[in-house]
Design a protein around this motif. Structure first.
Motif, PDB file in Angstrom:
ATOM      1  N   THR A   1       0.821  -1.212   0.000  1.00 27.88           N
ATOM      2  CA  THR A   1       0.000   0.000   0.000  1.00 27.88           C
ATOM      3  C   THR A   1       0.849   1.253   0.000  1.00 27.88           C
ATOM      4  O   THR A   1       0.657   2.154  -0.823  1.00 27.88           O
ATOM      5  CB  THR A   1      -0.945   0.010   1.219  1.00 27.88           C
TER       6      THR A   1
ATOM      7  N   LEU B   1      -7.361   5.553  -1.891  1.00 31.25           N
ATOM      8  CA  LEU B   1      -6.963   4.149  -1.985  1.00 31.25           C
ATOM      9  C   LEU B   1      -8.037   3.293  -1.360  1.00 31.25           C
ATOM     10  O   LEU B   1      -8.490   3.555  -0.239  1.00 31.25           O
ATOM     11  CB  LEU B   1      -5.628   3.914  -1.282  1.00 31.25           C
TER      12      LEU B   1
ATOM     13  N   ARG C   1       1.345   1.561  -3.751  1.00 30.85           N
ATOM     14  CA  ARG C   1       0.139   2.071  -4.407  1.00 30.85           C
ATOM     15  C   ARG C   1       0.000   3.574  -4.210  1.00 30.85           C
ATOM     16  O   ARG C   1      -0.417   4.285  -5.136  1.00 30.85           O
ATOM     17  CB  ARG C   1      -1.089   1.353  -3.862  1.00 30.85           C
TER      18      ARG C   1
END
Length: 231
Positions: A111, A230, A122
């Motif tokens: 992440t 996200l 990400r």
């Protein structure tokens, strides 16, 4: 116009089951290692290296170095269109390709994490995409730059982009992300954005790990300033 021999060469390269599987796996735009492509094709890494060398020699793929690692991607849009056209003709024949999982298994690292001194994972890729989408940055395979609009945008958030005299540091460069296999932003810009996010309490360094935890304040800030959310 390609000769019959050239046509046959490309058809032969794309027609081999192992090479076809590797080209298929590269269709999502990510850059993959020889080991990852070997797993997709069901062959050994050594055999995969030989196939990849043939594809590279024919100009169907490009090899990109990132530190000690070598990654492979489709050479250009024409190659992707060729593969897609073959896939369309062959649609309905055989099972779909199995997905390729890249990068760390730890979801927290996937992440958001630090890559040397900038944000990766990400979050890092999403921030880079947001800067491009807003006209604040331009990123290509070979380099990146922050636009005048981008300098004003970052300055408005209190992110200074000055470099010391005699510094050899690049203001902005793309860094191929380990897990996403798409570029995040490194260089002075990446460092400044990471430091600002830490100082502002948007992200928090996890103890004993490179993982970055996104705080509630950070979720709101990334959404407000960059349009990044996200899942």
């Amino acid at each position: 116009m390609a000769s019959t021999a050239q046509f046959a060469e490309i058809a032969n390269l794309a027609g081999d089951p192992a090479r076809a599987a590797m080209l298929d796996a590269l269709m999502d735009g990510r850059a993959l290692s020889a080991t990852e492509l070997a797993n997709v094709a069901g062959i050994t890494p050594q055999t995969a290296s030989g196939h990849l060398a043939q594809l590279a020699s024919a100009g169907l793929i490009l090899v990109q170095k990132q530190g000690r690692h070598r990654y492979h991607r489709l050479a250009n849009a024409q190659v992707a269109q060729m593969v897609e056209a073959i896939m369309q003709v062959a649609s309905g024949l055989g099972p779909a390709r199995k997905p390729v999982r890249t990068g760390p298994k730890d979801e927290a690292l996937r992440t958001a994490r630090t890559c040397y001194d900038h944000i990766a994972g990400r979050l890092g890729v999403a921030l880079a995409d947001a800067l491009v989408r807003g006209g604040h940055a331009e990123i290509s395979r070979d380099g990146a730059l922050i636009t005048p609009k981008g300098l004003a945008f970052l300055s408005g958030m209190g992110i200074a982009l000055t470099t010391p005299p005699r510094s050899k540091r690049v203001l902005c460069r793309p860094c191929l992300d380990w897990s996403e296999r798409r570029p995040d932003l490194a260089g002075t810009v990446g460092t400044a954005l990471c430091q600002h996010s830490l100082a502002s309490g948007w992200i928090r360094q996890s103890e004993g790990s490179r993982a970055l935890a996104i705080t509630r304040k950070g979720e709101a800030a990334f959404r407000e300033h960059f349009g990044v959310v996200l899942d």
